[in-house]
Structure formats: structure tokens, C-alpha cells
Design an enzyme around this catalytic site. Structure first.
Site, PDB file in Angstrom:
ATOM      1  N   HIS A  65      70.646  61.856 -43.171  1.00 35.30           N
ATOM      2  CA  HIS A  65      72.008  61.658 -43.678  1.00 35.30           C
ATOM      3  C   HIS A  65      72.682  63.021 -43.813  1.00 35.30           C
ATOM      4  O   HIS A  65      72.005  64.055 -43.799  1.00 35.30           O
ATOM      5  CB  HIS A  65      71.995  60.895 -45.010  1.00 35.30           C
ATOM      6  CG  HIS A  65      71.231  61.558 -46.107  1.00 35.30           C
ATOM      7  ND1 HIS A  65      70.095  61.035 -46.665  1.00 35.30           N
ATOM      8  CD2 HIS A  65      71.449  62.733 -46.747  1.00 35.30           C
ATOM      9  CE1 HIS A  65      69.643  61.851 -47.608  1.00 35.30           C
ATOM     10  NE2 HIS A  65      70.443  62.894 -47.670  1.00 35.30           N
TER      11      HIS A  65
HETATM   12  P1  TYD Z   1      68.512  58.825 -50.291  1.00 35.90           P
HETATM   13  O1  TYD Z   1      69.056  60.156 -50.669  1.00 35.90           O
HETATM   14  O2  TYD Z   1      69.431  57.867 -49.600  1.00 35.90           O
HETATM   15  O3  TYD Z   1      67.195  59.054 -49.439  1.00 35.90           O
HETATM   16  P2  TYD Z   1      66.912  58.926 -47.886  1.00 35.90           P
HETATM   17  O4  TYD Z   1      68.195  59.144 -47.113  1.00 35.90           O
HETATM   18  O5  TYD Z   1      65.904  60.012 -47.636  1.00 35.90           O
HETATM   19  O6  TYD Z   1      66.334  57.559 -47.732  1.00 35.90           O
HETATM   20  O7  TYD Z   1      67.956  58.117 -51.589  1.00 35.90           O
HETATM   21  C1  TYD Z   1      67.358  56.849 -51.565  1.00 35.90           C
HETATM   22  C2  TYD Z   1      67.826  56.055 -52.769  1.00 35.90           C
HETATM   23  O8  TYD Z   1      67.409  56.733 -53.966  1.00 35.90           O
HETATM   24  C3  TYD Z   1      69.342  55.960 -52.865  1.00 35.90           C
HETATM   25  O9  TYD Z   1      69.792  54.741 -52.362  1.00 35.90           O
HETATM   26  C4  TYD Z   1      69.634  56.068 -54.342  1.00 35.90           C
HETATM   27  C5  TYD Z   1      68.423  56.700 -54.943  1.00 35.90           C
HETATM   28  N1  TYD Z   1      68.680  58.085 -55.438  1.00 35.90           N
HETATM   29  C6  TYD Z   1      69.122  58.248 -56.727  1.00 35.90           C
HETATM   30  O10 TYD Z   1      69.321  57.291 -57.484  1.00 35.90           O
HETATM   31  N2  TYD Z   1      69.338  59.527 -57.196  1.00 35.90           N
HETATM   32  C7  TYD Z   1      69.142  60.615 -56.413  1.00 35.90           C
HETATM   33  O11 TYD Z   1      69.337  61.768 -56.872  1.00 35.90           O
HETATM   34  C8  TYD Z   1      68.701  60.420 -55.064  1.00 35.90           C
HETATM   35  C9  TYD Z   1      68.466  61.596 -54.152  1.00 35.90           C
HETATM   36  C10 TYD Z   1      68.484  59.142 -54.618  1.00 35.90           C
END
Ligand code: TYD
Length: 139
Positions: A57
Site C-alpha cells: 500500500h
Molecule cells: P495494514 O496497514 O492495512 O496492513 P497491510 O497493508 O500490511 O495488510 O493494517 C491491517 C489492519 O490493521 C488495518 O485494516 C487496520 C489495522 N491497523 C490498525 O488498527 N492500526 C494500525 O496502526 C495499523 C498499522 C493497522
């Protein structure tokens, strides 16, 4: 002044200080000293199956320092034009990522921990989850 269009060459490896003690090592990361931003949030990825890749992302405003606090993984940064891979495998070495880049994490060793210091609180608004949308954002 914020750079309008950061590229992968604005990512830098950051050698973090290491204090050796008999009982092990300590690394501290200080705002505006080891990293050029104020940390508002810390999160870490763990229990990632060995060899796993995490989907990518982009972030519009978020700056990050990414560290392999344990184990190893590859960080692939992408500015929509060029990709660069950093292999992280030491808890006293991080990669600083400015805002406006796409990132993927790949090749996790089993039991590894990806520690992230972030300049902003979590906000879905700051994410770009579609790569084509990211490329448009970079134009
Ligand atoms: P995400 O940053 O989308 O991870 P990736 O792209 O590696 O799968 O995070 C996954 C989920 O975790 C996101 O939908 C919401 C939650 N999240 C939080 O609640 N707080 C945070 O600081 C982060 C990074 C993620």
C-alpha cells in the site's frame, strides 16, 4: 520543506545506536535525532508465517522508520517508477521512508518482528490501497 514527489532514493538506511550490556543490547530511537520526524505511533507485525509476503500500500503523508526488531524480511519501496529492495536483518538498522511511497514487505523469516515508528496516528484516509491510484497520485 516537504518534497513534492519523493522517490525511492529519498529512502535511507539508518544506523541506530546500540548499547552493549552483559545482559544483551539496547537500541533507542529518538525523535528528530535518529529519525527526522516525531513518532506518534508504534506498531509491529509478528506471527507472520515464514516466507510470507504482505500486500502493498502507499501512504500520502505518513513517514516511517522500519526495523527488523527480530529475524529478517525484505522491504520493497516503490515511487511508481523505480523499485528498491532493502533486506532488513539487524535490530540496529532501519530504513527511513518519507511520505508518498508505495511499500511491500516480503520474505519474512519465521518468528520475525517488523517494528514501525510512524509519524501519524492510524488513518485509513492516508492509505492508497490501489496501485493504479497510487500511480495517478504520483503524477
Ligand atoms: P495494514 O496497514 O492495512 O496492513 P497491510 O497493508 O500490511 O495488510 O493494517 C491491517 C489492519 O490493521 C488495518 O485494516 C487496520 C489495522 N491497523 C490498525 O488498527 N492500526 C494500525 O496502526 C495499523 C498499522 C493497522
Amino acid at each position: 520543506m516537504k518534497k513534492a514527489k519523493p522517490t525511492v532514493y529519498d529512502c535511507t538506511t539508518v544506523q541506530l545506536p546500540q548499547v552493549h550490556t552483559e545482559g544483551g543490547n539496547i537500541t533507542a530511537v529518538n525523535n528528530l535525532s535518529e529519525i527526522p520526524f516525531e513518532t506518534k505511533r508504534v506498531y509491529y507485525l509478528y506471527d507472520v508465517p515464514g516466507g510470507e509476503a504482505r500486500g502493498g500500500h502507499g501512504h500520502k503523508e505518513l513517514q516511517q522508520l522500519i526495523v527488523a526488531a527480530s529475524g529478517s524480511f525484505d522491504l520493497i519501496v516503490d515511487d511508481g517508477n523505480i523499485k528498491r529492495t532493502f533486506s532488513l536483518n539487524r535490530p540496529n538498522m532501519g530504513v527511513y521512508m518519507p511520505a508518498g511511497l508505495w511499500r511491500e514487505l516480503d520474505n519474512f523469516s519465521s518468528g520475525s518482528i517488523c517494528l514501525v515508528l510512524a509519524s501519524l496516528e492510524y488513518s485509513e484516509e492516508d492509505y492508497i490501497r490501489d496501485y493504479e491510484e497510487f500511480k495517478k497520485f504520483k503524477q
